[in-house]
Design a protein around this motif. Structure first.
Motif, PDB file in Angstrom:
ATOM      1  N   PHE A   3       0.874  -1.179   0.000  1.00 15.86           N
ATOM      2  CA  PHE A   3       0.000   0.000   0.000  1.00 15.86           C
ATOM      3  C   PHE A   3       0.904   1.220   0.000  1.00 15.86           C
ATOM      4  N   LYS A   4       0.834   1.993  -1.087  1.00 15.30           N
ATOM      5  CA  LYS A   4       1.664   3.194  -1.173  1.00 15.30           C
ATOM      6  C   LYS A   4       0.897   4.289  -1.890  1.00 15.30           C
ATOM      7  N   VAL A   5       1.375   5.503  -1.723  1.00 16.16           N
ATOM      8  CA  VAL A   5       0.788   6.660  -2.395  1.00 16.16           C
ATOM      9  C   VAL A   5       1.852   7.264  -3.299  1.00 16.16           C
ATOM     10  N   SER A   6       1.422   8.042  -4.277  1.00 13.02           N
ATOM     11  CA  SER A   6       2.379   8.625  -5.217  1.00 13.02           C
ATOM     12  C   SER A   6       3.272   9.643  -4.513  1.00 13.02           C
ATOM     13  N   ASP A   7       4.487   9.764  -5.011  1.00 13.43           N
ATOM     14  CA  ASP A   7       5.446  10.706  -4.429  1.00 13.43           C
ATOM     15  C   ASP A   7       5.023  12.155  -4.656  1.00 13.43           C
ATOM     16  N   GLU A   8       4.224  12.402  -5.694  1.00 14.15           N
ATOM     17  CA  GLU A   8       3.781  13.758  -6.006  1.00 14.15           C
ATOM     18  C   GLU A   8       2.744  14.261  -5.007  1.00 14.15           C
TER      19      GLU A   8
END
Length: 198
Positions: free
Chosen positions: A32-37
């Motif tokens: 589970f990850k989110v975008s770096d932006e």
């Protein structure tokens, strides 16, 4: 009233989404990850871990793998499920910050993990409210302040006020008689004796 917020401050508004993933023989891990932006703050609050209807009657162990590399931190098991004993586990108080890696350590699955993805997004609606408050303040300052006008009530005639006073006194007497306790004494509170039979 002057606003104390500066133009550079920001508020955060929570946005909540339902999240879920499946672990099985083909996909033993899920990240589970989110975008770096995305500059918002994110959290994953786990709710349930449950077995699918096609899960074999064996133990299924789900664990969280730490993201810290090169350390002696071990994976943390969060659920050990078996269809005939415990097909589902409810998670309370497990809130994780991404990235988070889930792994099916034992069992063939399918195992479903569900939770709530919470994102704190920047909210600039305060700027609009602040602008409206400033406009209202300017309008108040422009209006000349005039003292509030006193409202005079006409004096009631003596005849009318005396009649009202008598009526109020009479009402009070009636209510006090109704509220008074039952008097004790001879014959008070008792019924009549039945007549003698002939």
């Amino acid at each position: 009233m002057a606003s104390t917020a500066s133009n550079t401050s920001k508020l955060e508004k929570p946005v909540s989404l339902i999240w879920g993933c499946e672990l099985n023989e083909q996909n033993k891990t899920f990240v589970f990850k989110v975008s770096d932006e995305d500059k918002s703050e994110h959290q994953l609050a786990l709710r349930t871990v449950c077995l699918g209807d096609k899960a074999k009657d064996e133990f299924h162990v789900v664990e969280i793998v730490p993201q810290v590399e090169g350390s002696d931190v071990q994976p943390v098991p969060i659920a050990s499920l078996k269809p005939s004993i415990l097909p589902m586990a409810t998670m309370v108080g497990i809130e994780l910050t991404p990235p988070v890696t889930f792994r099916l350590k034992a069992g063939s699955g399918p195992v479903y993990i569900s939770g709530q993805h919470i994102a704190l997004e920047e909210d600039y609606s305060w700027a609009e409210e602040e602008g409206e408050e400033e406009v209202e303040e300017e309008e108040e300052e422009e209006d000349p302040e005039s003292p509030p006008k006193a409202v005079k009530r006409p004096a009631a005639s003596k005849k009318g006020s005396q009649a009202k006073k008598k009526k109020m006194d009479k009402d009070e007497e009636e209510s006090s008689e109704e509220d008074s306790p039952v008097k004790k004494g001879k014959g008070a509170g008792r019924g009549r004796k039945p007549a003698a039979k002939k």
